[in-house]
Structures are given as C-alpha cells and as structure tokens.
Design a protein around this motif. Structure first.
Motif, PDB file in Angstrom:
ATOM      1  N   ARG A 129      -1.151   1.198  -2.365  1.00  0.00           N
ATOM      2  CA  ARG A 129       0.172   1.703  -2.725  1.00  0.00           C
ATOM      3  C   ARG A 129       0.172   3.228  -2.844  1.00  0.00           C
ATOM      4  O   ARG A 129       1.161   3.889  -2.543  1.00  0.00           O
ATOM      5  CB  ARG A 129       0.647   1.069  -4.029  1.00  0.00           C
ATOM      6  CG  ARG A 129       1.079  -0.398  -3.867  1.00  0.00           C
ATOM      7  CD  ARG A 129       1.573  -0.948  -5.189  1.00  0.00           C
ATOM      8  NE  ARG A 129       2.128  -2.288  -5.018  1.00  0.00           N
ATOM      9  CZ  ARG A 129       3.408  -2.540  -4.757  1.00  0.00           C
ATOM     10  NH1 ARG A 129       4.260  -1.535  -4.630  1.00  0.00           N
ATOM     11  NH2 ARG A 129       3.838  -3.775  -4.622  1.00  0.00           N
ATOM     12  N   ARG A 130      -0.941   3.777  -3.305  1.00  0.00           N
ATOM     13  CA  ARG A 130      -1.032   5.229  -3.402  1.00  0.00           C
ATOM     14  C   ARG A 130      -0.990   5.862  -2.013  1.00  0.00           C
ATOM     15  O   ARG A 130      -0.334   6.882  -1.796  1.00  0.00           O
ATOM     16  CB  ARG A 130      -2.304   5.639  -4.142  1.00  0.00           C
ATOM     17  CG  ARG A 130      -2.293   5.254  -5.617  1.00  0.00           C
ATOM     18  CD  ARG A 130      -3.503   5.766  -6.350  1.00  0.00           C
ATOM     19  NE  ARG A 130      -3.447   5.442  -7.773  1.00  0.00           N
ATOM     20  CZ  ARG A 130      -3.916   6.207  -8.744  1.00  0.00           C
ATOM     21  NH1 ARG A 130      -4.508   7.351  -8.444  1.00  0.00           N
ATOM     22  NH2 ARG A 130      -3.822   5.847 -10.008  1.00  0.00           N
ATOM     23  N   LYS A 131      -1.690   5.270  -1.064  1.00  0.00           N
ATOM     24  CA  LYS A 131      -1.667   5.794   0.306  1.00  0.00           C
ATOM     25  C   LYS A 131      -0.262   5.750   0.885  1.00  0.00           C
ATOM     26  O   LYS A 131       0.135   6.645   1.636  1.00  0.00           O
ATOM     27  CB  LYS A 131      -2.624   4.989   1.182  1.00  0.00           C
ATOM     28  CG  LYS A 131      -4.100   5.260   0.910  1.00  0.00           C
ATOM     29  CD  LYS A 131      -4.976   4.454   1.849  1.00  0.00           C
ATOM     30  CE  LYS A 131      -6.461   4.773   1.623  1.00  0.00           C
ATOM     31  NZ  LYS A 131      -7.341   3.972   2.519  1.00  0.00           N
ATOM     32  N   ALA A 132       0.487   4.724   0.508  1.00  0.00           N
ATOM     33  CA  ALA A 132       1.844   4.577   1.034  1.00  0.00           C
ATOM     34  C   ALA A 132       2.776   5.678   0.539  1.00  0.00           C
ATOM     35  O   ALA A 132       3.841   5.905   1.122  1.00  0.00           O
ATOM     36  CB  ALA A 132       2.410   3.209   0.648  1.00  0.00           C
ATOM     37  N   LEU A 133       2.391   6.382  -0.520  1.00  0.00           N
ATOM     38  CA  LEU A 133       3.215   7.452  -1.063  1.00  0.00           C
ATOM     39  C   LEU A 133       2.941   8.818  -0.416  1.00  0.00           C
ATOM     40  O   LEU A 133       3.637   9.779  -0.708  1.00  0.00           O
ATOM     41  CB  LEU A 133       3.007   7.567  -2.576  1.00  0.00           C
ATOM     42  CG  LEU A 133       3.661   6.478  -3.430  1.00  0.00           C
ATOM     43  CD1 LEU A 133       3.294   6.655  -4.888  1.00  0.00           C
ATOM     44  CD2 LEU A 133       5.179   6.503  -3.262  1.00  0.00           C
ATOM     45  N   LEU A 134       1.936   8.893   0.460  1.00  0.00           N
ATOM     46  CA  LEU A 134       1.619  10.177   1.079  1.00  0.00           C
ATOM     47  C   LEU A 134       2.790  10.776   1.871  1.00  0.00           C
ATOM     48  O   LEU A 134       3.038  11.989   1.781  1.00  0.00           O
ATOM     49  CB  LEU A 134       0.393  10.043   1.976  1.00  0.00           C
ATOM     50  CG  LEU A 134      -0.965  10.022   1.254  1.00  0.00           C
ATOM     51  CD1 LEU A 134      -2.098   9.847   2.253  1.00  0.00           C
ATOM     52  CD2 LEU A 134      -1.170  11.309   0.454  1.00  0.00           C
ATOM     53  N   PRO A 135       3.554   9.980   2.649  1.00  0.00           N
ATOM     54  CA  PRO A 135       4.711  10.583   3.339  1.00  0.00           C
ATOM     55  C   PRO A 135       5.717  11.184   2.366  1.00  0.00           C
ATOM     56  O   PRO A 135       6.283  12.250   2.639  1.00  0.00           O
ATOM     57  CB  PRO A 135       5.307   9.397   4.118  1.00  0.00           C
ATOM     58  CG  PRO A 135       4.147   8.482   4.340  1.00  0.00           C
ATOM     59  CD  PRO A 135       3.335   8.579   3.088  1.00  0.00           C
ATOM     60  N   ALA A 136       5.936  10.522   1.232  1.00  0.00           N
ATOM     61  CA  ALA A 136       6.855  11.071   0.232  1.00  0.00           C
ATOM     62  C   ALA A 136       6.306  12.358  -0.369  1.00  0.00           C
ATOM     63  O   ALA A 136       7.064  13.291  -0.659  1.00  0.00           O
ATOM     64  CB  ALA A 136       7.111  10.033  -0.858  1.00  0.00           C
ATOM     65  N   MET A 137       4.970  12.420  -0.548  1.00  0.00           N
ATOM     66  CA  MET A 137       4.362  13.641  -1.061  1.00  0.00           C
ATOM     67  C   MET A 137       4.524  14.774  -0.058  1.00  0.00           C
ATOM     68  O   MET A 137       4.801  15.917  -0.432  1.00  0.00           O
ATOM     69  CB  MET A 137       2.887  13.389  -1.359  1.00  0.00           C
ATOM     70  CG  MET A 137       2.147  14.561  -1.985  1.00  0.00           C
ATOM     71  SD  MET A 137       2.588  14.899  -3.717  1.00  0.00           S
ATOM     72  CE  MET A 137       3.564  16.390  -3.578  1.00  0.00           C
ATOM     73  N   GLN A 138       4.363  14.461   1.222  1.00  0.00           N
ATOM     74  CA  GLN A 138       4.542  15.483   2.256  1.00  0.00           C
ATOM     75  C   GLN A 138       5.978  15.991   2.290  1.00  0.00           C
ATOM     76  O   GLN A 138       6.221  17.185   2.487  1.00  0.00           O
ATOM     77  CB  GLN A 138       4.129  14.911   3.614  1.00  0.00           C
ATOM     78  CG  GLN A 138       2.623  14.675   3.725  1.00  0.00           C
ATOM     79  CD  GLN A 138       2.245  13.838   4.931  1.00  0.00           C
ATOM     80  OE1 GLN A 138       3.080  13.125   5.480  1.00  0.00           O
ATOM     81  NE2 GLN A 138       0.988  13.914   5.332  1.00  0.00           N
ATOM     82  N   GLN A 139       6.917  15.092   2.075  1.00  0.00           N
ATOM     83  CA  GLN A 139       8.325  15.499   2.033  1.00  0.00           C
ATOM     84  C   GLN A 139       8.587  16.395   0.827  1.00  0.00           C
ATOM     85  O   GLN A 139       9.299  17.409   0.926  1.00  0.00           O
ATOM     86  CB  GLN A 139       9.230  14.268   1.975  1.00  0.00           C
ATOM     87  CG  GLN A 139      10.715  14.603   2.005  1.00  0.00           C
ATOM     88  CD  GLN A 139      11.586  13.356   2.018  1.00  0.00           C
ATOM     89  OE1 GLN A 139      11.090  12.240   2.023  1.00  0.00           O
ATOM     90  NE2 GLN A 139      12.886  13.545   2.024  1.00  0.00           N
ATOM     91  N   ALA A 140       8.005  16.053  -0.325  1.00  0.00           N
ATOM     92  CA  ALA A 140       8.194  16.866  -1.526  1.00  0.00           C
ATOM     93  C   ALA A 140       7.570  18.245  -1.367  1.00  0.00           C
ATOM     94  O   ALA A 140       8.070  19.233  -1.907  1.00  0.00           O
ATOM     95  CB  ALA A 140       7.594  16.152  -2.732  1.00  0.00           C
ATOM     96  N   ALA A 141       6.470  18.321  -0.617  1.00  0.00           N
ATOM     97  CA  ALA A 141       5.761  19.590  -0.434  1.00  0.00           C
ATOM     98  C   ALA A 141       6.396  20.462   0.644  1.00  0.00           C
ATOM     99  O   ALA A 141       6.078  21.652   0.739  1.00  0.00           O
ATOM    100  CB  ALA A 141       4.298  19.326  -0.084  1.00  0.00           C
ATOM    101  N   ALA A 142       7.282  19.893   1.450  1.00  0.00           N
ATOM    102  CA  ALA A 142       7.810  20.614   2.616  1.00  0.00           C
ATOM    103  C   ALA A 142       8.599  21.862   2.234  1.00  0.00           C
ATOM    104  O   ALA A 142       8.682  22.816   3.017  1.00  0.00           O
ATOM    105  CB  ALA A 142       8.681  19.677   3.449  1.00  0.00           C
ATOM    106  N   ALA A 143       9.184  21.880   1.037  1.00  0.00           N
ATOM    107  CA  ALA A 143       9.984  23.030   0.624  1.00  0.00           C
ATOM    108  C   ALA A 143       9.138  24.239   0.254  1.00  0.00           C
ATOM    109  O   ALA A 143       9.675  25.344   0.097  1.00  0.00           O
ATOM    110  CB  ALA A 143      10.865  22.644  -0.571  1.00  0.00           C
TER     111      ALA A 143
END
Length: 345
Positions: free
Chosen positions: A225-239
């Motif tokens: 489940r933690r790995k599945a959150l990596l795309p969301a982390m990348q989106q949060a970091a994009a700014a």
C-alpha cells in the motif's frame, strides 16, 4: 494557507545571488573543487563543474553564491567571468535579491504588503504598484501562530494525526502519527490519512527549506500500500522544483531528495527557538499592543539572554522604538522560553 516562508535577518543575510571577488585558497581534488576565500573571513566552495577546474591557488575570481551556508558548511559558489582582470582584496561586489524580492518573483501576481516605510520605498522602484504600505503591523496573531508552528517539530494534521519533523546532520526524518486512527482496522481511514499527509509533508518541506536526504515514514500501512502512494507523493512534490521523489526504501520509508539552496528555517530560528527568535517575536507582539494603546510606556519581561540577543542584533531595538516608542527591560531569569511578554508599564 501559507504557501512560502522566509525568515531573513538584515544583519545576517544568507547571500544567495551575492557577487564576490574571492581568492582561490586551496584545491580540493577529493571533493572535485576548490575553496575560495571571501570577504569577512568566510570561505566558500567552488566545484570543478562550476569553474574551479584548471585554476590555481592564489588566483583571483569573480564568483556568485548559489547556495547559502548551512549545516556548518560555507556557501556554494559558481564562477562568473569578468569583463576585465580581477585583483584583490576579497570583497562583496553586489547583493543578490532579498527574501521580499525572491517571493515577489516566485509569485508575480501577488501584492507585496509591508509595515515598514523604508522597505516600501526600497521595493517600489523594482515592484511598482504591487507594493502596499500598511500603517498597522502586517503580522497578526494568526500569522505569528503559523510561524511559531514552523519553528517547532510538530505539525497537526486534519483528523487528529500529526507530523513530527526531525532534522539531523545526515538527513531529515518525518514521522506520521495516525492519532485516533492508530490501532484501528479501518484500512480506508489509514489510506485517507496518509494521502492527506503527502501534500502536507511536501508543503512543510518547502516552507521550512528542508534539503538533502528526507525520509517519510507513513502510518500503519503494509509495504504494497505504501508503494501505491508513490504517484500521489510525486504529484504532491511537483509544485516544488527542488524536490524529487527517489522511491521507497526496504523498510517502507518514502525517500525524497531536495536540492540545497536556502538556509533551512530551523537553522535561522534555532530549534528550540533561540533567544533572538523569541525576543523578536516579543517585539512584534509589542508593536501590535502599542497600536492598540498608543502612548502607553512598554516593558519587556524576559530572560536576560533574550534582552542581550536583542541588543546584539543591529537595528532591532531602534526599529521597535520608531514603531512603538521607548521600551524598558525587566529581567526575569526564570521566564520560560516562549513566555516573553511586553506590557504597559
């Protein structure tokens, strides 16, 4: 919601963008660069990739500061070719943009509001009608509370959880406490909490100017489940153009890396907040009190170290006197940190 924050003290500018004449003091082949002596006895590091390659000790160079001094290390430099021969002594040629100008450039549509007439006069030639002078303090109690949180380890999350942020010399560790969700069996609640945490973690990293290796430990989730959150982390970091998501470690920690440019906020403010940080916060509260009760004599009750720090900070007490009137000091060696008080005498 606060989107960017700088705390920059005129007596100790961080120097990013400053242009210097310096002398190449020592080659450092193992570090792929050289040390450069700057004005005031400071030493910066010039990488081979930014102009040190092929240069000899004793050579005079024109260099710019590209990364502020931090973590006990001097500033990072880059060579800036000069139109004519450069000779000593080491000296500052020009200052880079200060925090107000950096923020104005990053947010070109934002108004710039200041309660300093001198700051307004300095900024208007560069920013024009964007600059607004306020006769009242622009830092209110709500904004003070936000900066007080930035000076601490903990950040409250919606739903009762919290982030705990621990900078160390090697890395920054960020832990997620699930609060009331901890120990429960509701997987959806854990997922929702951690999804919300990603955006707040990226925001805190940006506001605090955290840099280097950063590890984020999510709350109560198996590895898949933690790995599945990596795309969301990348989106949060994009700014944040300086923040990069590296991946996930074998222990399930999200690994981030942020480029070092500006001084981390905890180094400016102290962690716990320094005597100067506490004293300056008390002065800002005092200015607001003076606005509410004009003409009342004001007394600062604080630990002697706080008063000494204010006296040692060029211009701090003079600026307060101009804005609020004379200030008398009352020593309280038992005054707890953060309880410094300015009151009518």
């Amino acid at each position: 919601m606060l989107e960017a924050a700088f705390v920059e003290r005129p007596s100790h500018p961080e120097g990013v963008g400053d242009l210097h004449v310096g002398r190449l003091a020592a080659r450092a082949p193992a570090m792929a660069g050289a040390f450069v002596a700057l004005a005031g006895g400071e030493t910066g590091f010039l990488p081979d990739s930014d102009g040190a390659k092929g240069r000899t000790e004793g050579e005079w160079l024109r260099v710019a500061i590209t990364r502020a001094a931090q973590g006990g290390k001097g500033p990072r430099l880059a060579h800036r070719p000069a139109p004519e021969a450069i000779t000593g002594p080491p000296r500052l040629l020009s200052r880079g943009p200060d925090a107000a100008l950096r923020l104005a450039a990053q947010h070109p549509d934002a108004l710039v509001q200041t309660d300093s007439a001198a700051a307004a006069a300095r900024l208007r030639p560069m920013l024009g009608e964007r600059v607004s002078f306020s006769p009242r303090p622009v830092f209110d109690d709500a904004l003070e509370a936000v900066f007080e949180e930035l000076a601490g380890h903990e950040v409250a999350l919606q739903g009762g959880g919290r982030l705990t942020i621990h900078p160390t010399p090697a890395l920054v560790a960020i832990d997620v406490d699930a609060g009331g969700v901890a120990g429960g069996r509701d997987a959806a609640a854990h997922l929702s909490l951690n999804q919300a945490t990603l955006a707040e973690a990226a925001r805190q990293i940006r506001l605090r100017h955290l840099a280097g290796a950063i590890l984020l430990d999510l709350a109560g989730m198996p590895m898949a489940r933690r790995k599945a959150l990596l795309p969301a982390m990348q989106q949060a970091a994009a700014a944040d153009p300086h923040l990069r998501v590296v991946g996930i470690t074998g222990l399930g920690l999200i690994e981030l890396q942020r480029r070092r440019v500006h001084t981390p906020l905890h180094e400016v403010l102290g962690q716990p907040p320094s005597a100067l940080t506490r004293g300056l916060a008390a002065l800002r509260r005092g200015v607001r009190q003076a606005q509410a009760r004009p003409g009342a004599p004001l007394v600062l009750t604080a630990h002697p170290a706080v008063w000494q720090a204010l006296r040692d900070c060029p211009g701090a007490l003079d600026a307060f006197t101009q804005a609020a009137g004379p200030l008398t000091f009352q020593a309280d060696p038992l005054c707890p940190s953060g309880r410094e008080d300015i009151h009518a005498g």
